[in-house]
Design an enzyme around this catalytic site. Sequence first.
Site, PDB file in Angstrom:
ATOM      1  N   TYR A  37     -93.092  49.259  -9.478  1.00 52.01           N
ATOM      2  CA  TYR A  37     -91.856  48.448  -9.129  1.00 52.01           C
ATOM      3  C   TYR A  37     -90.782  49.436  -9.331  1.00 52.01           C
ATOM      4  CZ  TYR A  37     -88.356  44.592  -9.400  1.00 52.01           C
ATOM      5  OH  TYR A  37     -87.481  43.926  -9.349  1.00 52.01           O
TER       6      TYR A  37
ATOM      7  N   ALA B  29     -90.763  52.911  -9.522  1.00 51.64           N
ATOM      8  CA  ALA B  29     -90.604  53.768  -8.446  1.00 51.64           C
ATOM      9  C   ALA B  29     -89.637  53.322  -7.268  1.00 51.64           C
ATOM     10  CB  ALA B  29     -91.824  54.444  -8.074  1.00 51.64           C
ATOM     11  N   SER B  30     -90.246  52.053  -6.747  1.00 55.20           N
ATOM     12  CA  SER B  30     -89.612  51.485  -5.516  1.00 55.20           C
ATOM     13  C   SER B  30     -88.159  51.229  -5.898  1.00 55.20           C
ATOM     14  CB  SER B  30     -90.246  50.231  -5.154  1.00 55.20           C
ATOM     15  OG  SER B  30     -89.907  49.245  -6.035  1.00 55.20           O
TER      16      SER B  30
END
Length: 244
Positions: free
Chosen positions: A156, A158-159
């Site tokens: 999450y 990273a996104s």
Amino acid sequence: MKLNKTVLITGANRGIGRAIACRLASEGYDLALHCRSNIGELESVAQSIEKEFGIKASLLQFDVSDRVGTKAALEKYLSEFGAPYGVVCNAGVTADNSFPAMLGEEWDGVINTNLGSFYNVLHPLVMPMVSSRKPGRIVTMSSVSGVMGNRGQVNYSASKAGVIGATKALALELAKRNITVNCVAPGLIETDMVSEDVVENALKVIPAQRMGKPEEVAATVSFLLSEGAAYITRQVISVNGGMI
């Protein structure tokens, strides 16, 4: 007051997306509301908005992680209604797990939905917005996790960090077109995505000593869509009670 400006909101059937829809309807925007699967829930939002504010919203259903399906749905929308004034990229998912135990599908699902949707949703819309030769607004939704990272949310984080980078880069490309691109990064907000365990631990590091409300995030999004925010672009605005 009717503004004759349409804003497309992804993930508008609940939580922050629903709050954004209600806030913008109260300010006179026309709306295009999106959901992935729960069309009944979205219809309920649209009916509520029409009853309270007199705004009849267009409804769209597609999976933002599906590039082909998203493009087809948005091209159909564009052919009927033309380019929107604003886009709020709100749809997102979580699949929390410690990194050593994280499954490949947990990584891919979150990255494809939260970050992949940046391309999938905005790519079909940007050129029509540019070609309209009118001012425009794009607001993406990151998270405090994307700004500072969070245990158990490597996928999450990273996104959502990727969304920030993409937002800043797109803002550079569109600034001279009079289209602003900004990011809102909520902290701990009262939605059904937040578990009790997360709340208990997070409250210890939130100076405001409370969770935020979806309406408080919606107010920030509303400002970024307004004419008064025309000189604000390439920014990340945190709504997190002072966490960072």
